[in-house]
Design an enzyme around this catalytic site. Sequence first.
Site, PDB file in Angstrom:
ATOM      1  CD  GLU A 172       9.656 -24.640  -4.516  1.00  0.00           C
ATOM      2  OE1 GLU A 172       9.782 -23.914  -5.300  1.00  0.00           O
ATOM      3  OE2 GLU A 172      11.015 -25.325  -4.677  1.00  0.00           O
ATOM      4  CG  HIS A 181      -0.655   0.883   9.261  1.00  0.00           C
ATOM      5  ND1 HIS A 181      -1.026   1.451  10.255  1.00  0.00           N
ATOM      6  CD2 HIS A 181       0.491   0.331  10.376  1.00  0.00           C
ATOM      7  CE1 HIS A 181      -0.135   1.859  11.542  1.00  0.00           C
ATOM      8  NE2 HIS A 181       1.196   1.422  11.482  1.00  0.00           N
ATOM      9  CE  LYS A 218      12.163 -25.516 -12.494  1.00  0.00           C
ATOM     10  NZ  LYS A 218      13.939 -26.105 -11.619  1.00  0.00           N
TER      11      LYS A 218
HETATM   12  O1  PA5 Z   1      13.738 -25.242  -4.576  1.00  0.00           O
HETATM   13  C1  PA5 Z   1      13.768 -25.253  -5.253  1.00  0.00           C
HETATM   14  O2  PA5 Z   1      13.823 -26.869  -5.300  1.00  0.00           O
HETATM   15  C2  PA5 Z   1      13.406 -24.967  -6.788  1.00  0.00           C
HETATM   16  O3  PA5 Z   1      12.925 -23.222  -6.036  1.00  0.00           O
HETATM   17  C3  PA5 Z   1      14.395 -24.566  -7.294  1.00  0.00           C
HETATM   18  O4  PA5 Z   1      15.511 -23.434  -7.002  1.00  0.00           O
HETATM   19  C4  PA5 Z   1      13.484 -23.275  -8.298  1.00  0.00           C
HETATM   20  O5  PA5 Z   1      13.383 -24.045  -9.316  1.00  0.00           O
HETATM   21  C5  PA5 Z   1      15.435 -23.016  -9.375  1.00  0.00           C
HETATM   22  O6  PA5 Z   1      15.803 -24.602 -10.081  1.00  0.00           O
HETATM   23  P1  PA5 Z   1      16.824 -24.297 -10.623  1.00  0.00           P
HETATM   24  O7  PA5 Z   1      18.504 -24.422  -9.295  1.00  0.00           O
HETATM   25  O8  PA5 Z   1      17.056 -26.444 -10.504  1.00  0.00           O
HETATM   26  O9  PA5 Z   1      17.450 -23.746 -11.590  1.00  0.00           O
END
Ligand code: PA5
Length: 465
Positions: free
Chosen positions: A294, A323, A436
């Site tokens: 990410e 494996h 989202k």
């Molecule tokens: O790292 C990130 O920003 C995302 O993985 C969020 O943690 C994830 O989408 C969850 O978002 P939120 O904490 O706003 O529910």
Amino acid sequence: MIELNYRNIKEEIIGCENGLDIEREFDNYKDAIHKIIADLNSNKDKPGQKLRWMNLGYNEETIWYVKEYAALVENRFENLLILGMGGSSLGGKAVCEALLPTYWNFLTKEQRNNYPRIFFLDNIDPDQMNSLLNILDLKKTLVNVVTKSGSTAEVMAQFMILKDRMEKELGEDYRKNIIATTDKNIGILKQLSDQEGYKTFYIPDDVGGRFSVFSAVGLLPFALLGIDIQEITQGIKDMDLALKNTDIHCNIAAQNALIHFLMDVKKGKNISVMMPYSYRLRYVADWYCQLWAESLGKEKDKNNNIVNTGQTPVKAIGVTDQHSQIQLYNEGPSDKIINFLRVKEYDTTLDIPNIFEYTGISYLGGKTINQLFNAEADSTMASLIDYKRPSVTITVPKITPYYMGQLLYMFEIQTAITGALYNIDAFDQPGVEQSKNYTYALMGRVGYEDSAHEVNSKLQDSVKM
Ligand code: PA5
């Protein structure tokens, strides 16, 4: 301290085609790395830089609050249920699985020293949710709703199901079994918590989800489970001090960042495999995958050029995936760098008894399973060298709160430095936000009507349920 060994990425070990002349590269990038580290440290307190996760190890106030709450509810709950997606759960899960005895939830209450069982619900599969709800006694369950944005559809839907059931089963008292971890100012969860009077913990500004493990997002569950959070933060602080060193020769996060960056852009290794030789560290690999993917998977650089950066992170577990995946790593496309994550001293030493005389297995008798585990890792590494495949080894002295603090913080800094080398914003996630928003649209959220139209026309001929 945690150590990095990068011998097996060198030209003299795996050849010029796949290897790096790393000392020359360290020299080439000396000034760039110096500037990146200096900038990170001088910008970390500036609003909008999204670097405040670098301060979490020093946040005495949060430590105090979570400890106070943990003391208040000590012995009250049999289960702790965390509702959260991605960064709101992966770090917590990685640390809990590493530091609690394996199979924690199967231990008796006495064996757990009265600390609760732990469940991370990071999916919304209806069958999974239903099965979990069928085994949890909600009266004895503390539910922690974790969402930085305070509105992620999956978490809010989970929460709505839980809240409804808890209210029905517990009556007015249900509020004492719910806590919220969210942003101080924005989001629906914050409004709801104020309205309903839930105990609430805050995620500081400029701390993104995947960098939030050492905020209340992680520290609260750790404290509730009896994990020594002071030790964790000491580990972060000591690693932070070491990684403030702007000399690449002395900074393991910078070294691993540069190695990964160069392996990708110069040697075509666009896959980064995280391979812990530790069952307890298996979720560290998941957490790393999210952090790496990410943060670094970006369409545009900071100058708005289309760059489509990022290595694809892959989780592999030693010995299990020897494996399963090693055949591919050795003989398949030469597009990977392997990160061996090794542990110097396991808590346990298990002897293999000398009980058979068959020559094919008798060599095992009298050794320890630890020796075999280490030999498996060594031989996997050696076979990668044979095939001229690059690998680095990160060694954790022991799996303790202190070293977990060091380890995760090291990866966070490494990620930030790698993002700077790619010249991308490592702290946003427009690609996640996009899907989202489409979910909101498909589920009929007010304000997303245009997106609904758009997404429906895109999916017209696709399979939709
Ligand atoms: O790292 C990130 O920003 C995302 O993985 C969020 O943690 C994830 O989408 C969850 O978002 P939120 O904490 O706003 O529910």
